[in-house]
Design a protein around this motif. Sequence first.
Motif, PDB file in Angstrom:
ATOM      1  N   PHE A  38      -4.562   6.205   0.538  1.00  0.00           N
ATOM      2  CA  PHE A  38      -4.066   4.638   0.434  1.00  0.00           C
ATOM      3  C   PHE A  38      -3.254   4.139   1.414  1.00  0.00           C
ATOM      4  O   PHE A  38      -3.091   3.139   1.890  1.00  0.00           O
ATOM      5  N   ILE A  39      -1.986   5.181   1.653  1.00  0.00           N
ATOM      6  CA  ILE A  39      -0.840   5.060   2.548  1.00  0.00           C
ATOM      7  C   ILE A  39      -1.410   4.923   4.052  1.00  0.00           C
ATOM      8  O   ILE A  39      -0.784   4.102   4.491  1.00  0.00           O
ATOM      9  N   ARG A  67      -7.390   3.870   4.475  1.00  0.00           N
ATOM     10  CA  ARG A  67      -6.942   2.864   3.163  1.00  0.00           C
ATOM     11  C   ARG A  67      -8.450   2.384   2.431  1.00  0.00           C
ATOM     12  O   ARG A  67      -8.296   2.727   1.167  1.00  0.00           O
ATOM     13  N   CYS A  73       0.816  -1.056  -0.075  1.00  0.00           N
ATOM     14  CA  CYS A  73      -0.080  -0.135  -0.083  1.00  0.00           C
ATOM     15  C   CYS A  73       0.976   0.982   0.111  1.00  0.00           C
ATOM     16  O   CYS A  73       0.608   2.088  -0.699  1.00  0.00           O
ATOM     17  N   PRO A  87      -3.565   3.760   6.984  1.00  0.00           N
ATOM     18  CA  PRO A  87      -4.002   2.464   7.079  1.00  0.00           C
ATOM     19  C   PRO A  87      -5.714   2.806   7.636  1.00  0.00           C
ATOM     20  O   PRO A  87      -6.380   2.212   7.144  1.00  0.00           O
ATOM     21  N   ASN A 133     -11.192  -4.420   3.131  1.00  0.00           N
ATOM     22  CA  ASN A 133     -11.882  -3.450   3.860  1.00  0.00           C
ATOM     23  C   ASN A 133     -13.217  -3.612   3.838  1.00  0.00           C
ATOM     24  O   ASN A 133     -14.017  -2.783   3.829  1.00  0.00           O
ATOM     25  N   VAL A 147      -7.024  -4.809  -1.338  1.00  0.00           N
ATOM     26  CA  VAL A 147      -7.332  -3.749  -0.157  1.00  0.00           C
ATOM     27  C   VAL A 147      -8.946  -3.633  -0.148  1.00  0.00           C
ATOM     28  O   VAL A 147      -9.372  -3.565   1.155  1.00  0.00           O
ATOM     29  N   ASN A 172      -5.308  -3.134  -5.563  1.00  0.00           N
ATOM     30  CA  ASN A 172      -6.415  -2.403  -5.222  1.00  0.00           C
ATOM     31  C   ASN A 172      -7.464  -3.328  -4.828  1.00  0.00           C
ATOM     32  O   ASN A 172      -8.223  -3.075  -4.007  1.00  0.00           O
ATOM     33  N   GLY A 200       0.528   3.873  -2.859  1.00  0.00           N
ATOM     34  CA  GLY A 200       0.214   5.021  -2.823  1.00  0.00           C
ATOM     35  C   GLY A 200       1.051   6.255  -3.336  1.00  0.00           C
ATOM     36  O   GLY A 200       0.900   6.954  -3.780  1.00  0.00           O
ATOM     37  N   GLY A 254      -9.209   5.531   0.202  1.00  0.00           N
ATOM     38  CA  GLY A 254      -8.343   5.468  -0.862  1.00  0.00           C
ATOM     39  C   GLY A 254      -8.586   4.646  -1.883  1.00  0.00           C
ATOM     40  O   GLY A 254      -8.296   4.815  -3.112  1.00  0.00           O
ATOM     41  N   ALA A 255      -8.703   3.288  -1.558  1.00  0.00           N
ATOM     42  CA  ALA A 255      -9.016   2.277  -2.594  1.00  0.00           C
ATOM     43  C   ALA A 255     -10.132   2.389  -3.374  1.00  0.00           C
ATOM     44  O   ALA A 255     -10.185   2.399  -4.759  1.00  0.00           O
TER      45      ALA A 255
END
Length: 125
Positions: free
Chosen positions: A67-68, A73, A10, A70, A116, A112, A109, A14, A76-77
């Motif tokens: 994305f960086i 994230r 990640c 946590p 999540n 992630v 992607n 990112g 961001g994804a």
Amino acid sequence: MKNKILFVLCLLFGLMFINAGLNKFFNYMPMPKDMPANMVSLMKAITDISWLIPLVGIVEIIGGVLFIIPKCRALGAIIIFPIMVGILLINIISAPSGLPVAGVLMAINIWVIIENREKYLPMVS
């Protein structure tokens, strides 16, 4: 161990998108000289829409930063996902030589997003 691997992937993912987004504004990475003709015409068409490149750059920077981190994230994804679909389609249609890299990035992607998935459930229930 899985969390450490995911964090490193990640972080690199990112940073790559932050770099790509900053390049849209500062243009410090030149375009390759040996681009296929259809790719050159596609890039010209995209740059003719004056607001599109800055918008994509901003989305890449914001998505890369999220994305960086946590805690952010998952957001961001989701923000990066449409950009990744575009990258994948461009590589499938116009530049198949970049398909392995685009496929790996799309896999990261999607990984992630799957990791999540519980954070997205309130949006769809």
